[in-house]
Motif scaffolding. Structure first.
Motif, PDB file in Angstrom:
ATOM      1  N   SER A   1       2.308   5.343  -6.402  1.00 20.48           N
ATOM      2  CA  SER A   1       2.899   6.038  -5.265  1.00 20.48           C
ATOM      3  C   SER A   1       3.207   7.477  -5.648  1.00 20.48           C
ATOM      4  O   SER A   1       4.056   7.734  -6.484  1.00 20.48           O
ATOM      5  N   THR A   2       2.481   8.431  -5.087  1.00 17.06           N
ATOM      6  CA  THR A   2       2.696   9.848  -5.364  1.00 17.06           C
ATOM      7  C   THR A   2       3.056  10.534  -4.062  1.00 17.06           C
ATOM      8  O   THR A   2       2.313  10.475  -3.091  1.00 17.06           O
ATOM      9  N   TYR A   3       4.200  11.182  -4.055  1.00 14.02           N
ATOM     10  CA  TYR A   3       4.672  11.885  -2.869  1.00 14.02           C
ATOM     11  C   TYR A   3       4.824  13.361  -3.220  1.00 14.02           C
ATOM     12  O   TYR A   3       5.802  13.761  -3.854  1.00 14.02           O
TER      13      TYR A   3
ATOM     14  N   THR B   1       0.029   4.527  -1.168  1.00 16.70           N
ATOM     15  CA  THR B   1       1.449   4.355  -1.517  1.00 16.70           C
ATOM     16  C   THR B   1       2.015   3.061  -0.949  1.00 16.70           C
ATOM     17  O   THR B   1       3.229   2.932  -0.801  1.00 16.70           O
TER      18      THR B   1
ATOM     19  N   THR C   1       6.113   2.634  -0.365  1.00 15.51           N
ATOM     20  CA  THR C   1       6.587   3.159   0.920  1.00 15.51           C
ATOM     21  C   THR C   1       7.420   2.142   1.715  1.00 15.51           C
ATOM     22  O   THR C   1       8.503   2.494   2.209  1.00 15.51           O
TER      23      THR C   1
END
Length: 411
Positions: free
Chosen positions: A216-218, A345, A349
């Protein structure tokens, strides 16, 4: 896949039971312990704190023990906690049990949502809506069961009902086989192959070529989009819980209704929510997620703005029923919508958004309760409408955001 969905539905039914069982018997439990409502509120808040911990820690536990292992840990913990409740230990121990129970059903909710969104690529919204239907049924059934047990003098057995359901859920998850999904459900982070992803085309504007990251990359736009949805879920769950908890009080203050009649407003609200959820997924799949969320929020704003002007009991109940229908699918459809808009994600998420909803579900009802003590009842009703306006604004932004993304991907 059908077996996975039905066991997921059983798990959400369990969550519905667990969410409301403590509140259902709280008055008689407080009488038993000789405590007042403020201490009861503290106990419920302790359970909420455990819920939030379960949601936030679920991604880490999934990586360490696998998704199936995480669910088994959560259901076992919930079962033990409910059995401990039933034993009516000294009051101090209740503040140990409550966070454990909250952790259990919070983690179950987060993990099941993650599994369904990641595993079911077609008609995802339909699957999530089915889960939410069972949650609503559990939330409706538990107060009825508790009421009967209270009348019979066996109110502590309400906890046993939840414990038995948790034990059944544990057995189903432990013994069931889901075919090729078994490896995915049991996979730990150390077992995962770098760069391996599953991509499928979505009818709601998700481009499979965009699904690249395994973690998960935000960053950049993704971080901004996630932040929008965090605020959305904070407002939505807070508004829903405010309606569910304070609608009777609002009707009593506004229309001088008797307590028994005003309490029926909550039943009507949840019945409408459950009925609406039967169809929400199909409607969302047909008209696209962003359209469903946008028009649901618009309907909620209109209804909550009309509500302060209602002076008849029948019109108030009509508004409540329509509100239940309007809001019925927002949580599950928005959860799928956000996950589709943030490809790659899906593991984190749902947990983040469910957690933000949990925070809203604790904080905004406190604000609503304060407003009922210090403001006019119609001012409190207008405050709920303002919360809904916030939902509408965010849904408009998300609608435009995905439409631009779809156009740019097509060109």
């Amino acid at each position: 896949m059908k077996k996975l969905l039905w066991i997921g539905c059983l798990s959400y039914f369990l969550i519905g039971l667990a969410h409301v069982v403590l509140g259902s018997i709280l008055p008689v439990a407080l009488e038993h312990y000789g405590k007042d409502y403020s201490q009861g509120g503290t106990l419920i808040f302790a359970q909420f704190a455990g819920f939030l911990g379960g949601v936030l820690l679920s991604p880490w536990l999934n990586k360490r023990f696998g998704k199936r292992g995480g669910i088994l840990i959560a259901t076992a913990l919930l079962c033990i906690a409910e059995l401990s409740y039933m034993l009516l230990p000294p009051w101090g121990w209740m503040f140990v049990i409550a966070p454990a129970a909250g952790f259990g059903f919070g983690m179950i909710e987060a993990v099941i949502g993650t599994i369904i969104i990641a595993a079911i690529k077609d008609n995802t919204a339909v699957a999530m809506s089915r889960l939410e239907v069972l949650f609503g049924i559990g939330a409706m059934v538990m107060p009825l069961i508790a009421s009967g047990l209270i009348s019979a003098g066996y109110w502590r057995m309400s906890f046993l009902v939840v414990a038995v359901c948790a034990a059944m859920t544990f057995i189903f998850w432990a013994k069931s086989s889901f075919g090729e999904l078994d490896n995915e459900l049991s996979r730990r982070s150390s077992d995962q192959t770098p760069g391996h992803t599953h991509a499928a085309e979505s009818p709601n504007g998700t481009n499979p070529s965009d699904i690249k990251p395994t973690r998960s990359t935000y960053r950049g736009r993704n971080l901004a989009l996630l932040s929008l949805f965090v605020v959305f879920f904070f407002l939505y769950v807070g508004t829903e819980m405010s309606l569910a908890n304070f609608m009777p009080a609002i009707l009593i203050e506004k229309m001088n209704m008797k307590e028994a009649g005003a309490a029926l407003s909550v039943t009507c609200f949840w019945i409408a929510m459950s009925v609406g959820r039967l169809f929400a997924g199909y409607i969302a799949e047909k008209f696209q997620y962003r359209v469903y969320v946008l028009y649901s929020c618009l309907a909620a704003v209109v209804l909550l703005m009309i509500f302060p002007f209602t002076n008849q009991i029948w019109s108030a109940f009509l508004i409540i029923l329509l509100l239940g229908l309007a809001l019925s699918g927002v949580f599950s459809i928005a959860l799928v919508f956000a996950s589709k808009m943030l490809p790659g994600t899906e593991e984190s998420t749902p947990s983040i958004l469910i957690a933000s909803g949990g925070v809203g579900g604790a904080i905004l009802p406190l604000v609503t309760g304060w407003s009922l003590d210090h403001l006019e009842v119609n001012q409190s009703a207008w405050m709920l409408a303002i919360f809904a306006v916030g939902l509408l604004i965010i849904s408009v932004i998300a609608y435009q955001w995905q439409r631009r993304h779809t156009v740019s991907s097509a060109s």
